[in-house]
Design a protein around this motif. Structure first.
Motif, PDB file in Angstrom:
ATOM      1  N   ILE A 269       2.385 -20.035   6.049  1.00  0.00           N
ATOM      2  CA  ILE A 269       1.310 -20.309   5.081  1.00  0.00           C
ATOM      3  C   ILE A 269       0.315 -19.163   5.052  1.00  0.00           C
ATOM      4  CG2 ILE A 269      -0.694 -21.782   4.627  1.00  0.00           C
ATOM      5  CD1 ILE A 269       1.002 -24.139   5.700  1.00  0.00           C
ATOM      6  N   LEU A 270      -0.093 -18.705   6.233  1.00  0.00           N
ATOM      7  CA  LEU A 270      -1.049 -17.597   6.308  1.00  0.00           C
ATOM      8  C   LEU A 270      -0.439 -16.311   5.761  1.00  0.00           C
ATOM      9  CD1 LEU A 270      -2.639 -18.305   9.814  1.00  0.00           C
ATOM     10  CD2 LEU A 270      -3.655 -18.695   7.560  1.00  0.00           C
ATOM     11  N   ALA A 271       0.852 -16.120   5.993  1.00  0.00           N
ATOM     12  CA  ALA A 271       1.532 -14.935   5.469  1.00  0.00           C
ATOM     13  C   ALA A 271       1.564 -14.968   3.938  1.00  0.00           C
ATOM     14  CB  ALA A 271       2.952 -14.853   6.025  1.00  0.00           C
ATOM     15  N   ALA A 272       1.842 -16.138   3.367  1.00  0.00           N
ATOM     16  CA  ALA A 272       1.870 -16.271   1.909  1.00  0.00           C
ATOM     17  C   ALA A 272       0.505 -15.980   1.319  1.00  0.00           C
ATOM     18  CB  ALA A 272       2.338 -17.672   1.524  1.00  0.00           C
ATOM     19  N   GLU A 273      -0.539 -16.473   1.972  1.00  0.00           N
ATOM     20  CA  GLU A 273      -1.895 -16.211   1.505  1.00  0.00           C
ATOM     21  C   GLU A 273      -2.209 -14.717   1.548  1.00  0.00           C
ATOM     22  OE1 GLU A 273      -6.381 -18.036   2.125  1.00  0.00           O
ATOM     23  OE2 GLU A 273      -4.940 -18.115   3.789  1.00  0.00           O
ATOM     24  N   PHE A 274      -1.771 -14.045   2.601  1.00  0.00           N
ATOM     25  CA  PHE A 274      -1.981 -12.607   2.735  1.00  0.00           C
ATOM     26  C   PHE A 274      -1.237 -11.850   1.629  1.00  0.00           C
ATOM     27  CE2 PHE A 274      -0.544  -8.472   4.193  1.00  0.00           C
ATOM     28  CZ  PHE A 274      -1.702  -7.897   4.700  1.00  0.00           C
ATOM     29  N   LEU A 275      -0.006 -12.244   1.361  1.00  0.00           N
ATOM     30  CA  LEU A 275       0.786 -11.566   0.333  1.00  0.00           C
ATOM     31  C   LEU A 275       0.183 -11.768  -1.054  1.00  0.00           C
ATOM     32  CD1 LEU A 275       4.399 -12.321   1.624  1.00  0.00           C
ATOM     33  CD2 LEU A 275       3.058 -10.230   1.917  1.00  0.00           C
ATOM     34  N   PHE A 276      -0.372 -12.952  -1.297  1.00  0.00           N
ATOM     35  CA  PHE A 276      -1.076 -13.186  -2.556  1.00  0.00           C
ATOM     36  C   PHE A 276      -2.200 -12.170  -2.730  1.00  0.00           C
ATOM     37  CE2 PHE A 276      -5.058 -14.895  -4.218  1.00  0.00           C
ATOM     38  CZ  PHE A 276      -4.717 -15.141  -5.543  1.00  0.00           C
ATOM     39  N   ALA A 277      -2.989 -11.991  -1.697  1.00  0.00           N
ATOM     40  CA  ALA A 277      -4.130 -11.068  -1.780  1.00  0.00           C
ATOM     41  C   ALA A 277      -3.666  -9.633  -2.022  1.00  0.00           C
ATOM     42  CB  ALA A 277      -4.955 -11.155  -0.495  1.00  0.00           C
ATOM     43  N   ARG A 278      -2.582  -9.236  -1.384  1.00  0.00           N
ATOM     44  CA  ARG A 278      -2.093  -7.865  -1.555  1.00  0.00           C
ATOM     45  C   ARG A 278      -1.425  -7.656  -2.923  1.00  0.00           C
ATOM     46  NH1 ARG A 278      -2.259  -4.475   2.995  1.00  0.00           N
ATOM     47  NH2 ARG A 278      -4.074  -5.232   4.145  1.00  0.00           N
ATOM     48  N   ALA A 279      -0.941  -8.718  -3.529  1.00  0.00           N
ATOM     49  CA  ALA A 279      -0.306  -8.606  -4.847  1.00  0.00           C
ATOM     50  C   ALA A 279      -1.291  -8.787  -5.990  1.00  0.00           C
ATOM     51  CB  ALA A 279       0.813  -9.643  -4.975  1.00  0.00           C
ATOM     52  N   HIS A 280      -2.466  -9.280  -5.688  1.00  0.00           N
ATOM     53  CA  HIS A 280      -3.447  -9.575  -6.730  1.00  0.00           C
ATOM     54  C   HIS A 280      -3.854  -8.302  -7.461  1.00  0.00           C
ATOM     55  CE1 HIS A 280      -7.150 -11.033  -8.650  1.00  0.00           C
ATOM     56  NE2 HIS A 280      -6.592 -12.227  -8.544  1.00  0.00           N
ATOM     57  N   THR A 281      -4.113  -8.429  -8.759  1.00  0.00           N
ATOM     58  CA  THR A 281      -4.424  -7.249  -9.576  1.00  0.00           C
ATOM     59  C   THR A 281      -5.705  -6.561  -9.148  1.00  0.00           C
ATOM     60  OG1 THR A 281      -5.481  -8.739 -11.166  1.00  0.00           O
ATOM     61  CG2 THR A 281      -3.207  -8.100 -11.610  1.00  0.00           C
ATOM     62  N   SER A 282      -6.544  -7.237  -8.391  1.00  0.00           N
ATOM     63  CA  SER A 282      -7.776  -6.602  -7.925  1.00  0.00           C
ATOM     64  C   SER A 282      -7.520  -5.610  -6.796  1.00  0.00           C
ATOM     65  CB  SER A 282      -8.764  -7.671  -7.443  1.00  0.00           C
ATOM     66  OG  SER A 282      -8.234  -8.393  -6.336  1.00  0.00           O
ATOM     67  N   HIS A 283      -6.335  -5.678  -6.177  1.00  0.00           N
ATOM     68  CA  HIS A 283      -6.009  -4.748  -5.091  1.00  0.00           C
ATOM     69  C   HIS A 283      -5.604  -3.399  -5.675  1.00  0.00           C
ATOM     70  CE1 HIS A 283      -4.135  -3.012  -1.500  1.00  0.00           C
ATOM     71  NE2 HIS A 283      -4.764  -3.951  -0.805  1.00  0.00           N
ATOM     72  N   HIS A 284      -6.104  -2.309  -5.093  1.00  0.00           N
ATOM     73  CA  HIS A 284      -5.878  -0.986  -5.673  1.00  0.00           C
ATOM     74  C   HIS A 284      -4.419  -0.536  -5.599  1.00  0.00           C
ATOM     75  CE1 HIS A 284      -6.234  -0.019  -1.402  1.00  0.00           C
ATOM     76  NE2 HIS A 284      -5.702   1.161  -1.661  1.00  0.00           N
ATOM     77  N   LYS A 285      -3.618  -1.197  -4.768  1.00  0.00           N
ATOM     78  CA  LYS A 285      -2.192  -0.848  -4.672  1.00  0.00           C
ATOM     79  C   LYS A 285      -1.325  -2.052  -5.039  1.00  0.00           C
ATOM     80  CE  LYS A 285      -0.562   1.611  -1.396  1.00  0.00           C
ATOM     81  NZ  LYS A 285      -0.148   2.057  -0.054  1.00  0.00           N
ATOM     82  N   ALA A 286      -1.798  -2.855  -5.951  1.00  0.00           N
ATOM     83  CA  ALA A 286      -1.095  -4.098  -6.278  1.00  0.00           C
ATOM     84  C   ALA A 286       0.351  -3.861  -6.707  1.00  0.00           C
ATOM     85  CB  ALA A 286      -1.852  -4.854  -7.368  1.00  0.00           C
ATOM     86  N   GLU A 287       0.585  -2.887  -7.581  1.00  0.00           N
ATOM     87  CA  GLU A 287       1.940  -2.670  -8.084  1.00  0.00           C
ATOM     88  C   GLU A 287       2.885  -2.216  -6.982  1.00  0.00           C
ATOM     89  OE1 GLU A 287       3.042  -3.689 -10.992  1.00  0.00           O
ATOM     90  OE2 GLU A 287       1.005  -4.463 -11.155  1.00  0.00           O
ATOM     91  N   GLU A 288       2.443  -1.277  -6.145  1.00  0.00           N
ATOM     92  CA  GLU A 288       3.278  -0.838  -5.028  1.00  0.00           C
ATOM     93  C   GLU A 288       3.528  -1.984  -4.056  1.00  0.00           C
ATOM     94  OE1 GLU A 288       0.600   0.627  -6.171  1.00  0.00           O
ATOM     95  OE2 GLU A 288       0.800   2.822  -6.188  1.00  0.00           O
ATOM     96  N   ASN A 289       2.510  -2.781  -3.824  1.00  0.00           N
ATOM     97  CA  ASN A 289       2.661  -3.918  -2.911  1.00  0.00           C
ATOM     98  C   ASN A 289       3.665  -4.930  -3.443  1.00  0.00           C
ATOM     99  OD1 ASN A 289       0.726  -2.745  -1.285  1.00  0.00           O
ATOM    100  ND2 ASN A 289      -0.943  -4.065  -1.989  1.00  0.00           N
ATOM    101  N   LYS A 290       3.635  -5.171  -4.750  1.00  0.00           N
ATOM    102  CA  LYS A 290       4.593  -6.116  -5.342  1.00  0.00           C
ATOM    103  C   LYS A 290       6.029  -5.623  -5.152  1.00  0.00           C
ATOM    104  CE  LYS A 290       1.506  -7.979  -8.892  1.00  0.00           C
ATOM    105  NZ  LYS A 290       1.260  -8.169 -10.327  1.00  0.00           N
TER     106      LYS A 290
END
Length: 427
Positions: free
Chosen positions: A52-73
């Motif tokens: 659950i915590l991992a999924a929440e972390f991945l959401f944050a890293r994939a969110h468009t507000s993250h400066h590396k969202a596309e690479e993270n996805k």
């Protein structure tokens, strides 16, 4: 708290590339985020709480507000996280299902490969349909489907053929839960833009049993207007005709006006009613509406001509569907040039210079776009040419225009340059 509350965007945006074309290009080389890799490992092998915590972390890293969202996805997909996020959809823990929906919908946003990756995971669509029908997470589950449909036509084709998916969206669209209702209508709108999905959606009587009831609902506020506008756009995508779905002309005009207003927000890059629309997703139904002359007066009155001129002037060959969106804009402008009074609006909007830019292909315009622009230019300049040839010393030597005084000639020129029809009588 719904997914929209935590900042994930519900868009009615551009779809993925058309059937038969390659998927969007991705960088083959990028810096690996070790924290992402660590969390994906916890998602795969850890306890339910760690997952659950991992999924929440991945959401944050994939969110468009993250400066590396596309690479993270890209990294999240390539390291195999998507099937394990889909597995969480079936967990008994509400938080696990919620975090899975959050991460999956964000991974699908503006990423065609992730969209197709999600819908192709065995059991993923079954789990999402179950959430649509049997949980208090209907809005979150619908948002995953909305984003997959919005950015990938191949995903649309899989989704509309999947048993139980369209009926579940229909039920939500006319149901009492407003958040889920809004997203379900948005998902249907996204699906309706896929040509290969049209016949299947129509076989489910989606217009008669879902979209028409939505369009006849009473209410007020931006979210109500947005829901009706998306329903109207879906009907336009499927049938090109919307009037019969409304109880009166005033409601029909309001929905058309709202669709045109949404295009303005899309060109500004701003959200409306909590939704970010892409120009393609709005121009697609507007082009369809303009193919029926009965809608054209509405569209012109609502200011579509001026927005088209602005889009043509500002167009750049970047992003999903840049070329297809330009084609839609030009086809719509052509449809709105059928009457002289509409031509007047087009010329007054400053579109002539933009059309010349398209013809020059200096911004990477295709030959198809250049041909459409050239044909529209010819239409808009025809009346100018006829008058100016009549005043030419040699070509118009025998023209009766020379027998008119300057005042009357000025009136004729004013009408011709404004696009109005002039008829010369015998003298």
């Amino acid at each position: 708290m719904s997914m929209c509350d935590r900042g994930t965007h519900f868009h009615t945006p551009d779809m993925g590339d058309p059937e038969g074309e390659t998927l969007q290009e991705e960088s083959e080389v990028f810096e690996v985020d070790e924290q992402i890799s660590e969390k994906i490992n916890e998602l795969k092998t850890g306890t339910i709480r760690e997952a659950i915590l991992a999924a929440e972390f991945l959401f944050a890293r994939a969110h468009t507000s993250h400066h590396k969202a596309e690479e993270n996805k890209q990294q999240i997909r390539r390291e195999g996280a998507i099937p394990h996020l889909c597995r969480l959809l079936t967990e008994s823990s509400i938080e696990a299902r919620y975090q899975a929906c959050s991460a999956l919908s964000e991974l699908a946003f503006r990423n065609e490969r992730n969209c197709i990756g999600i819908v192709c995971v065995p059991g993923a669509l079954d789990a999402l349909i179950h959430l649509l029908n049997n949980s208090n997470m209907q809005e979150d589950a619908a948002l995953v489907l909305n984003n997959c449909a919005a950015f990938c036509e191949d995903a649309c084709q899989i989704m509309v053929r999947y048993k139980g998916l369209v009926p579940a969206l229909k039920k939500l669209a006319i149901g009492p839960v407003m958040g889920a209702k809004n997203v379900a209508v948005g998902a249907i709108n996204c699906l309706s833009r896929c040509p290969a999905a049209k016949d299947i959606l129509m076989s489910y009587r989606i217009v008669e049993e879902a979209l028409t009831p939505v369009l006849r609902e009473t209410g007020s506020g931006d979210k109500h207007e947005a829901r009706l506008a998306r329903a109207a756009m879906a009907v336009a995508n499927l049938t090109c005709r919307t009037r019969s779905c409304f109880t009166n002309d005033a409601d029909h005009f309001q929905a058309v006006a709202t669709a045109v207003k949404i295009l303005g927000y899309a060109l500004d890059g701003k959200s409306w009613a909590g939704i970010f629309f892409a120009p393609y997703s709005v121009l697609y139904p507007l082009r369809n509406l303009s193919s029926q002359e009965e809608n054209c007066n509405y569209l012109v009155e609502c200011g579509l001509v001026e927005l088209l001129a602005r889009f043509l002037a500002e167009w750049k060959r970047v992003g999903h569907h840049a070329e297809r969106t330009l084609v839609l804009a030009l086809e719509t402008a052509v449809a709105l040039s059928g009457r002289f009074e509409w031509q007047q609006r087009l010329r007054a909007s400053g579109v002539l210079q933009s059309l010349k830019m398209v013809c020059g292909r200096g911004r990477g315009e295709s030959e198809e776009c250049a041909e459409l622009a050239s044909g529209l230019l010819d239409t808009l300049l025809e009346s100018h040419t006829a008058v100016f040839m009549g005043q030419h010393a040699r070509v118009g030597a025998g023209s009766r225009l020379h027998s008119l005084d300057e005042y009357v000639t000025g009136i004729i020129l004013d009408y011709s340059l404004g696009g109005r029809l002039c008829t010369f009588g015998a003298h």
